[in-house]
Design a protein around this motif. Sequence first.
Motif, PDB file in Angstrom:
ATOM      1  N   GLN A 109     -56.928   9.582  15.501  1.00 57.22           N
ATOM      2  CA  GLN A 109     -58.097  10.689  15.424  1.00 57.22           C
ATOM      3  C   GLN A 109     -58.474  11.007  14.131  1.00 57.22           C
ATOM      4  OE1 GLN A 109     -57.279  13.826  18.041  1.00 57.22           O
ATOM      5  NE2 GLN A 109     -56.410  12.643  19.583  1.00 57.22           N
ATOM      6  N   ASP A 110     -57.925   9.999  13.343  1.00 52.67           N
ATOM      7  CA  ASP A 110     -58.088  10.227  11.694  1.00 52.67           C
ATOM      8  C   ASP A 110     -59.088   9.472  11.187  1.00 52.67           C
ATOM      9  OD1 ASP A 110     -56.585   7.904  11.947  1.00 52.67           O
ATOM     10  OD2 ASP A 110     -55.283   8.685  10.450  1.00 52.67           O
ATOM     11  N   ASP A 111     -59.864   8.686  11.911  1.00 52.89           N
ATOM     12  CA  ASP A 111     -60.773   7.874  11.305  1.00 52.89           C
ATOM     13  C   ASP A 111     -62.059   8.162  11.671  1.00 52.89           C
ATOM     14  OD1 ASP A 111     -61.276   7.775  14.227  1.00 52.89           O
ATOM     15  OD2 ASP A 111     -60.827   5.755  14.477  1.00 52.89           O
ATOM     16  N   GLY A 112     -62.586   9.531  11.089  1.00 54.78           N
ATOM     17  CA  GLY A 112     -63.794  10.165  11.064  1.00 54.78           C
ATOM     18  C   GLY A 112     -64.356  10.822  12.657  1.00 54.78           C
ATOM     19  N   GLY A 113     -63.318  10.582  13.493  1.00 54.32           N
ATOM     20  CA  GLY A 113     -63.793  11.439  14.715  1.00 54.32           C
ATOM     21  C   GLY A 113     -64.414  10.532  15.627  1.00 54.32           C
ATOM     22  N   ASN A 114     -64.933   9.328  15.357  1.00 56.33           N
ATOM     23  CA  ASN A 114     -65.570   8.508  16.375  1.00 56.33           C
ATOM     24  C   ASN A 114     -64.909   7.269  16.853  1.00 56.33           C
ATOM     25  OD1 ASN A 114     -65.432   6.925  14.278  1.00 56.33           O
ATOM     26  ND2 ASN A 114     -67.643   6.973  13.479  1.00 56.33           N
ATOM     27  N   GLY A 115     -63.645   7.300  16.895  1.00 56.59           N
ATOM     28  CA  GLY A 115     -63.007   6.014  17.422  1.00 56.59           C
ATOM     29  C   GLY A 115     -63.466   4.715  16.792  1.00 56.59           C
ATOM     30  N   GLN A 116     -64.030   4.502  15.814  1.00 50.64           N
ATOM     31  CA  GLN A 116     -64.432   3.221  15.382  1.00 50.64           C
ATOM     32  C   GLN A 116     -63.597   1.961  15.025  1.00 50.64           C
ATOM     33  OE1 GLN A 116     -66.408   3.672  11.482  1.00 50.64           O
ATOM     34  NE2 GLN A 116     -64.518   4.770  10.576  1.00 50.64           N
ATOM     35  N   TRP A 117     -62.483   2.246  15.043  1.00 49.99           N
ATOM     36  CA  TRP A 117     -61.261   1.602  15.027  1.00 49.99           C
ATOM     37  C   TRP A 117     -60.681   1.093  16.241  1.00 49.99           C
ATOM     38  CZ3 TRP A 117     -63.271  -0.053  10.535  1.00 49.99           C
ATOM     39  CH2 TRP A 117     -63.304   1.051   9.774  1.00 49.99           C
ATOM     40  N   ALA A 118     -61.256   1.786  17.394  1.00 49.50           N
ATOM     41  CA  ALA A 118     -60.357   1.558  18.725  1.00 49.50           C
ATOM     42  C   ALA A 118     -61.348   0.138  19.338  1.00 49.50           C
ATOM     43  CB  ALA A 118     -60.429   2.797  19.565  1.00 49.50           C
ATOM     44  N   PRO A 119     -60.817  -0.394  20.003  1.00 44.65           N
ATOM     45  CA  PRO A 119     -61.490  -1.375  21.064  1.00 44.65           C
ATOM     46  C   PRO A 119     -62.137  -0.767  22.248  1.00 44.65           C
ATOM     47  CG  PRO A 119     -59.148  -1.594  21.738  1.00 44.65           C
ATOM     48  CD  PRO A 119     -59.431  -0.643  20.393  1.00 44.65           C
ATOM     49  N   ASN A 120     -63.345  -1.131  22.643  1.00 48.73           N
ATOM     50  CA  ASN A 120     -64.048  -0.845  23.746  1.00 48.73           C
ATOM     51  C   ASN A 120     -63.803  -1.544  25.019  1.00 48.73           C
ATOM     52  OD1 ASN A 120     -65.762  -2.830  23.525  1.00 48.73           O
ATOM     53  ND2 ASN A 120     -67.318  -1.728  22.448  1.00 48.73           N
ATOM     54  N   LEU A 121     -63.047  -2.507  25.148  1.00 48.31           N
ATOM     55  CA  LEU A 121     -62.487  -3.267  26.263  1.00 48.31           C
ATOM     56  C   LEU A 121     -61.239  -3.770  25.795  1.00 48.31           C
ATOM     57  CD1 LEU A 121     -63.362  -4.404  29.112  1.00 48.31           C
ATOM     58  CD2 LEU A 121     -64.143  -6.341  27.844  1.00 48.31           C
TER      59      LEU A 121
END
Length: 87
Positions: A12-24
């Motif tokens: 949750q420390d990446d700007g709040g948008n989950g940009q470093w998480a996978p979507n699948l």
Amino acid sequence: YYINKIELVRRQDDGGNGQWAPNLVQFLYSMDGTNFTNIGEFAFDVQQIYGHEYSFIPIYARYIKMVGLSGGQPWMHMAEFDAFYVK
């Protein structure tokens, strides 16, 4: 252990948008750490701040791994990976 649920929580420390998480994501399991069997592929909503729970038929496993199959970046990470076992 017999595992029947996995929970993932994105950082949750990446700007709040989950940009470093996978979507699948794909989960695999193994007893020897070398030969892995597919549990399945699951969607991951990168906008969801709280945990994602994935339930499945209990499998007997010593090792579990997650593979990020797609996402917005060539790298990805998670804050938590929790596996739940059947008592």
